[in-house]
Design an enzyme around this catalytic site. Structure first.
Site, short mmCIF file in Angstrom:
data_model
loop_
_atom_site.label_atom_id
_atom_site.label_comp_id
_atom_site.label_asym_id
_atom_site.label_seq_id
_atom_site.Cartn_x
_atom_site.Cartn_y
_atom_site.Cartn_z
CG HIS A 471 -1.77 1.20 1.38
ND1 HIS A 471 -3.12 1.20 1.07
CD2 HIS A 471 -1.49 2.45 1.83
CE1 HIS A 471 -3.61 2.41 1.29
NE2 HIS A 471 -2.65 3.18 1.77
CD GLU A 472 1.67 3.64 3.72
OE1 GLU A 472 1.95 4.72 3.15
OE2 GLU A 472 0.62 3.47 4.36
CG HIS A 478 0.50 8.99 -7.11
ND1 HIS A 478 -0.69 9.29 -6.46
CD2 HIS A 478 0.43 9.67 -8.28
CE1 HIS A 478 -1.41 10.10 -7.21
NE2 HIS A 478 -0.76 10.34 -8.32
#
Length: 689
Positions: A471-472, A478
């Protein structure tokens, strides 16, 4: 954006393989360590935290802050004397960068640095820079220079779409700060913003403080579960994973017991936010906060939440009798019994899986995934003295196979005293195209709370820890790939309900057996995780997904109510009680005030619904683009081109539309969430027969 310079190409040549820098990441290590001579290292990479020379000591924050403010003053004067044109937007972005370079770094240091003096200095820098930002957002002369640009239709039409959007976003910041008000009201707006910054900081600190209780009140056989100092037991969390019902109940009731000071702080924060919103022309703070998001208005956010709730309740009713047969659940039971239910049905005892999820293996899995999807590799970098705040922090260079070095990720992965127990992504420096044509490389930190390795064991992750790591890393990619021209919209600097899409999408990859099979290996034997265990693990994560989503709906609704019409007719605790009884299946516990620990009210005020909307978008992207082949390079390039590359430089819904080849409606968002749950319930009933 810009070509890799010969200097960069030279830096990217790997000289040899060296696992020592990442030895705590597990017994299997594929990263190349790019050892370089001092003469090859850019100046920003050494001497002080993150290579910032001044930050070799806490006092350096004052120097960095003063330099930033001096640069700000120079740029403000330049902006006010520059005629309308693209240069105005560039100056504004330089202004944003000058402030963010200190504020973003300080925002991380004040939370994570082990040295109190550094944390205190960083906190003061945050306050100083934050105050300056609010003053600039109500500077009439500065705003007028931008307004002239926006009013010149000829010049605006000559600008590229990203530059036009950034100009409009800067004007939006002026408008929501009250630039249209008279001088007295503008001053009030600045004072309210500064007050809100202070209240947010106070609330965050208070949300993490433990509660204490006379140890003699606790049954003697459970005291060892809590930290005892003198005659008091300190309760610093919910102990949600404890198998002892009484331990969970005590932790819940004591940790969430109301604190009058924290309660007053929350009420002041909500009141101040409402006053600010109404002062600058909005009905509620929620209306102000949702401008520029995918939802646009509280009405759209609530529409999705309510549709979720209605359809979710219909599904939950189908199995309510099954839950009742087990026992009467209380709020402190849900996390533990969800885990028990998963373990009973799928035999997923974490100890069976952890040996296959060494940190090194998981990092290798991410490397494989990013390389196949995006042409990106992760390389271990040696750090200079003073560059990191703790000796076990590791640094990764993110390198594209054609474009070269994209940026740096500092991995603060391991537990330590006083470190916040939360998984977070921090932007330290945003990427942008500099005036000399070079690209300012982004720098981020990923913070986890993993156990240290030992002499006999590498760091082993539970399946949940592995998913959090993925997730991180979605946030980090991004930040690395949102290579916009302007720092103001780089990477995760986009609407909140879009910012979580890349990270949640990574959870789908982490739950796919084809991905997990690429890296899950036993740290001793190298044996791959058997396919049936991978499938069982992935299926188990669907258990209780509906109940988890109902909890998220409850949080989102509560957040919307708190930031809705004011003054609130009832106390925040009474509102919590009523909302929990209406939107959540488990009862409110008297004399508790869970909202006082809800630190998302600071960063996600009026926007907690973003997790639901982002999950819906991620679900649609996964099912349409990656479910057939999670390593599809063509889809990976499309994902980068349509969604990751723009940061906040493009309307979020247009990015979603570009990826999905259609513009989703509210009904599509809800369908995406509920379709996952429908599949979960099919599994539930098949397993129950």
């Amino acid at each position: 954006m810009c070509n890799v310079t010969s200097e960069c190409k030279k830096l990217l040549q790997p000289i040899g393989r060296c696992a020592s820098v990442f030895k705590r990441f597990g017994s299997r290590m594929v990263f190349q360590n790019r050892l370089r001579s001092r003469s090859e290292v850019p100046l920003f990479m050494y001497n002080g935290l993150f290579g910032v020379p001044e930050l070799s000591c806490p006092e350096g924050f004052q120097e960095a802050q003063e330099r930033s403010l001096q640069e700000t003053e120079r740029l403000v004067q330049k902006a006010c004397t520059t005629p309308p044109g693209k240069e105005i937007v560039m100056i504004f972005d330089q202004l944003s960068d000058a402030l963010c370079r200190v504020a973003d770094l300080a925002d991380f240091v004040k939370i994570a640095h082990p040295d109190f003096a550094f944390r205190e200095a960083a906190e003061e820098a945050c306050r100083s820079i934050g105050t300056m930002v609010e003053k600039l957002n109500t500077d009439v002369d500065l705003c007028q220079s931008l307004r002239k640009l926006l009013a010149d239709k000829g010049v605006m039409e000559s600008l590229d779409p990203e530059t036009r959007r950034v100009a409009e976003l800067f004007m939006f910041d002026f408008e929501i700060s009250g630039i249209h008000l008279d001088e007295e009201k503008r001053r009030r707006a600045v004072n309210l913003n500064v007050k809100i910054l202070d209240l947010c900081n106070e609330f965050l600190i208070g949300s993490h403080l433990p509660n204490k209780v006379d140890k003699h009140i606790l049954p003697e056989h459970i005291r060892h579960h809590f930290a005892v100092e003198g005659n008091y037991a300190q309760i610093s969390g919910l102990n949600a994973d404890s198998p002892d019902d009484l331990v969970r109940e005590v932790a819940y009731k004591v940790f969430l017991y109301p604190n009058a000071q924290q309660l007053h702080c929350l009420e002041e924060l909500l009141t101040s936010r409402n006053l600010l919103a109404q002062l600058v022309g909005y009905d509620t703070f929620a209306h102000r906060a949702l401008q520029g998001t995918m939802a646009k208005t509280p009405g759209n956010a609530n529409c999705e939440i309510c549709q979720d709730k209605y359809r979710l309740c219909r599904l939950l009713q189908e199995i309510s009798s099954t839950w009742e047969e087990r026992r009467k659940l209380m709020p402190w039971d849900h996390p533990y019994h969800s885990g028990v239910l998963r373990a009973e049905r799928y035999n997923i005892e974490p100890s069976l899986y952890c040996p296959f999820f060494s940190l090194g293996a998981c990092m290798e899995g991410l490397n494989i995934l990013f390389n196949k999807l995006l042409g990106i590799s992760l390389y271990a970098e040696q750090t200079e003295k003073g560059e990191v705040w703790c000796e076990d922090v590791r640094k990764l260079a993110v390198v594209h196979e054609q474009e070269g070095l994209l940026g740096y990720i500092y991995c603060d992965f391991f537990q330590r005293p006083d470190k916040p127990y939360q998984d977070c992504h921090f932007t330290i420096r945003g990427g942008r195209l500099k005036e000399n044509g070079e690209y300012q490389l982004p720098v981020v930190v990923l913070m986890l709370s993993l156990p240290h390795s030992t002499s006999s064991l590498p760091t082993l992750l539970t399946p949940g820890m592995m998913e959090n790591l993925f997730h991180e890393m979605g946030h980090a990619m991004h930040s690395m790939l949102g290579r916009t021209r302007y720092q103001h919209v780089t990477g995760t600097r986009c609407s909140t309900d879009f910012a979580e899409v890349p990270s949640i999408l990574m959870e789908y990859f982490a739950n796919d057996y084809r991905v997990v099979n690429q890296f899950a290996r036993h740290y001793k034997t190298g044996q791959p995780l058997p396919k049936h265990m991978v499938s069982r693990l992935c299926e188990s994560k669907k258990v209780c997904a509906a109940a988890d989503m109902q909890l998220q709906i409850f949080y989102a609704v509560l957040d919307q109510i708190y930031h809705g019409k004011h003054p609130l007719e009832k106390s925040t605790t009474e509102i919590l009680k009523e909302t929990q009884e209406k939107f959540y299946g488990l009862p409110y516990v008297p004399n508790t005030a869970w909202q006082l620990r809800f630190n998302h009210l600071v960063g996600y005020g009026a926007k907690y619904y973003s997790y639901l909307m982002s999950r819906a978008v991620a679900s649609m992207v996964w099912k349409q683009c990656f479910v057939q082949d999670p390593f599809d390079r063509a889809m990976g390039e499309r994902y980068r081109r349509e969604m990751l590359a723009h940061g906040g430089g493009k309307e979020p819904m247009l990015m979603v539309q570009g990826m999905l080849q259609k513009r989703p409606s509210v009904e599509d968002f809800v369908d995406a969430l509920v379709s996952d749950l429908d599949q979960d319930f099919e599994t539930f009933f098949m397993d129950s027969e």
